[in-house]
Design a protein around this motif. Structure first.
Motif, PDB file in Angstrom:
ATOM      1  N   LYS A  31      34.175  40.189  41.051  1.00  8.99           N
ATOM      2  CA  LYS A  31      34.778  39.157  40.206  1.00  8.99           C
ATOM      3  C   LYS A  31      33.752  38.256  39.527  1.00  8.99           C
ATOM      4  O   LYS A  31      32.878  37.691  40.179  1.00  8.99           O
ATOM      5  N   ASN A  33      33.728  34.757  37.768  1.00  6.21           N
ATOM      6  CA  ASN A  33      34.587  33.581  37.618  1.00  6.21           C
ATOM      7  C   ASN A  33      34.534  33.115  36.173  1.00  6.21           C
ATOM      8  O   ASN A  33      33.456  32.806  35.659  1.00  6.21           O
ATOM      9  N   MET A  35      36.011  30.351  33.710  1.00  3.53           N
ATOM     10  CA  MET A  35      36.670  29.052  33.823  1.00  3.53           C
ATOM     11  C   MET A  35      36.657  28.305  32.489  1.00  3.53           C
ATOM     12  O   MET A  35      35.599  27.966  31.972  1.00  3.53           O
ATOM     13  N   SER A  40      41.595  28.574  34.682  1.00  2.00           N
ATOM     14  CA  SER A  40      40.630  29.630  34.969  1.00  2.00           C
ATOM     15  C   SER A  40      41.394  30.910  35.252  1.00  2.00           C
ATOM     16  O   SER A  40      42.592  30.889  35.498  1.00  2.00           O
ATOM     17  N   ASN A 110      34.150  26.779  46.611  1.00  2.00           N
ATOM     18  CA  ASN A 110      34.341  28.135  47.140  1.00  2.00           C
ATOM     19  C   ASN A 110      33.079  29.002  47.002  1.00  2.00           C
ATOM     20  O   ASN A 110      33.164  30.217  46.892  1.00  2.00           O
ATOM     21  N   GLY A 203      39.316  23.663  39.688  1.00  2.00           N
ATOM     22  CA  GLY A 203      39.086  22.695  40.755  1.00  2.00           C
ATOM     23  C   GLY A 203      37.853  21.845  40.519  1.00  2.00           C
ATOM     24  O   GLY A 203      37.065  22.110  39.615  1.00  2.00           O
TER      25      GLY A 203
HETATM   26  C1  NAG Z   1      36.434  29.284  42.785  1.00  2.00           C
HETATM   27  O1  NAG Z   1      36.949  28.096  42.259  1.00  2.00           O
HETATM   28  C2  NAG Z   1      37.084  28.087  40.856  1.00  2.00           C
HETATM   29  C3  NAG Z   1      37.508  26.706  40.454  1.00  2.00           C
HETATM   30  O2  NAG Z   1      38.679  26.321  41.097  1.00  2.00           O
HETATM   31  C4  NAG Z   1      38.087  29.151  40.451  1.00  2.00           C
HETATM   32  O3  NAG Z   1      38.195  29.187  39.059  1.00  2.00           O
HETATM   33  C5  NAG Z   1      37.614  30.511  40.943  1.00  2.00           C
HETATM   34  O4  NAG Z   1      38.565  31.489  40.647  1.00  2.00           O
HETATM   35  C6  NAG Z   1      37.321  30.471  42.425  1.00  2.00           C
HETATM   36  N1  NAG Z   1      36.652  31.716  42.771  1.00  2.00           N
HETATM   37  C7  NAG Z   1      37.043  32.516  43.736  1.00  2.00           C
HETATM   38  C8  NAG Z   1      36.227  33.738  43.953  1.00  2.00           C
HETATM   39  O5  NAG Z   1      38.021  32.252  44.428  1.00  2.00           O
END
Ligand code: NAG
Ligand code: NAG
Ligand code: NAG
Length: 243
Positions: A31, A33, A35, A40, A110, A203
């Motif tokens: 993945k 990310n 955002m 996101s 995270n 977040g």
């Molecule tokens: C981590 O947090 C961000 C912000 O909330 C979010 O966009 C992202 O999907 C998260 N990543 C994972 C791998 O959960």
């Protein structure tokens, strides 16, 4: 029977893990990310409101995948540009190619490390804008590559729509000697004026602060030549684009 079941299970698991659309190559399971300011991409393929995608997204990678020595290149493309003439095959459009991403000191709660680049090209971000008449939600794929030192790209390669339409990522990877993408994601946007999609609110960051501000600068590197005329061509050339 047993065999069939495990093959089926394996297939289901790989579908569940894929971060790229079904049938798209290169297929990626890690993945990236992606955002935007207000939303996101939580689930690959999620429908996002068009307005939320108007500027280049922030990118993040799991800290396990990042080392300070890394330099990354970001690529985003539309897979669903309507066909032309009698041809019924939808086309691709390169929406962004931005070099020189580096890990920042900013880490989300995270364990996602934010990446940043001072570059804006060679292919500056074009916001998704599928035609209002198109009943199909377009798929926008984001790919993150390890950037090879030998990369040879320049703004003039992508200075107008004709140079971005039909972008062939596999041919590009071959020509530039790119390895498989390190991470990917994709979202969809439809042509409705107000997308009714539900995104996940971005977040707050921990540690050194919030999501880094975009500090986009004109593209000045990634190739030996510096070309600044592309911007004018881009703005003019994209006016009638429907992607
Ligand atoms: C981590 O947090 C961000 C912000 O909330 C979010 O966009 C992202 O999907 C998260 N990543 C994972 C791998 O959960
Ligand atoms: C139709 O369009 C696709 C995508 O651009 C292209 O690969 C294909 O060669 C085209 N087919 C014909 C018959 O022109
Ligand atoms: C998102 O933030 C960037 C910089 O932080 C800003 O330039 C851009 O206009 C914002 N986009 C939206 C849709 O609010």
């Amino acid at each position: 029977m047993y065999f069939t079941t495990s093959v089926l299970l394996a297939a289901l698991v790989s579908i569940a893990q894929a971060q790229t659309p079904k049938g798209f190559t290169p297929s990626v399971n890690t993945k990236l990310n992606v955002m935007f300011n207000t939303t996101s991409v939580a689930t690959p393929g999620e429908l996002l409101p068009k307005a939320a995608t108007s500027s280049q997204p922030q990118l993040g990678l799991s800290s396990a995948q990042v080392s300070s020595a890394n330099t990354f290149m970001f690529v985003m493309m539309d897979l669903d540009v309507p066909p032309q003439g009698t041809n019924t095959t939808r086309r691709t459009l390169l929406h962004a190619m931005v070099t020189d991403f580096k890990p920042t000191q900013q880490k989300l709660s995270n364990n996602t490390v934010l990446l940043a680049s001072t570059q804006k090209g060679p292919a500056a971000y074009i916001a998704p804008g599928p035609p209002a008449t198109d009943p199909v939600a377009h798929r926008y794929v984001q790919l993150l590559f390890q950037q090879p030192a030998t990369l040879k790209v320049q703004a003039s390669d992508f200075s107008d729509t004709s140079k971005r339409i039909g972008f062939d990522i596999n041919a590009f990877m071959k020509t530039q000697g790119l390895s498989a993408p390190l991470a990917a994601n994709f979202f969809t946007v439809d042509g409705k004026a107000s997308g009714s999609a539900s995104g996940t609110a971005t977040g707050t960051a921990t540690g050194t602060g919030g999501i880094a501000k975009n500090t986009l600068q004109p593209f000045t590197g990634g190739a030996s030549r510096v070309e600044m005329t592309w911007l004018a061509g881009l703005v003019g050339g994209l006016a009638f684009m429907a992607a």
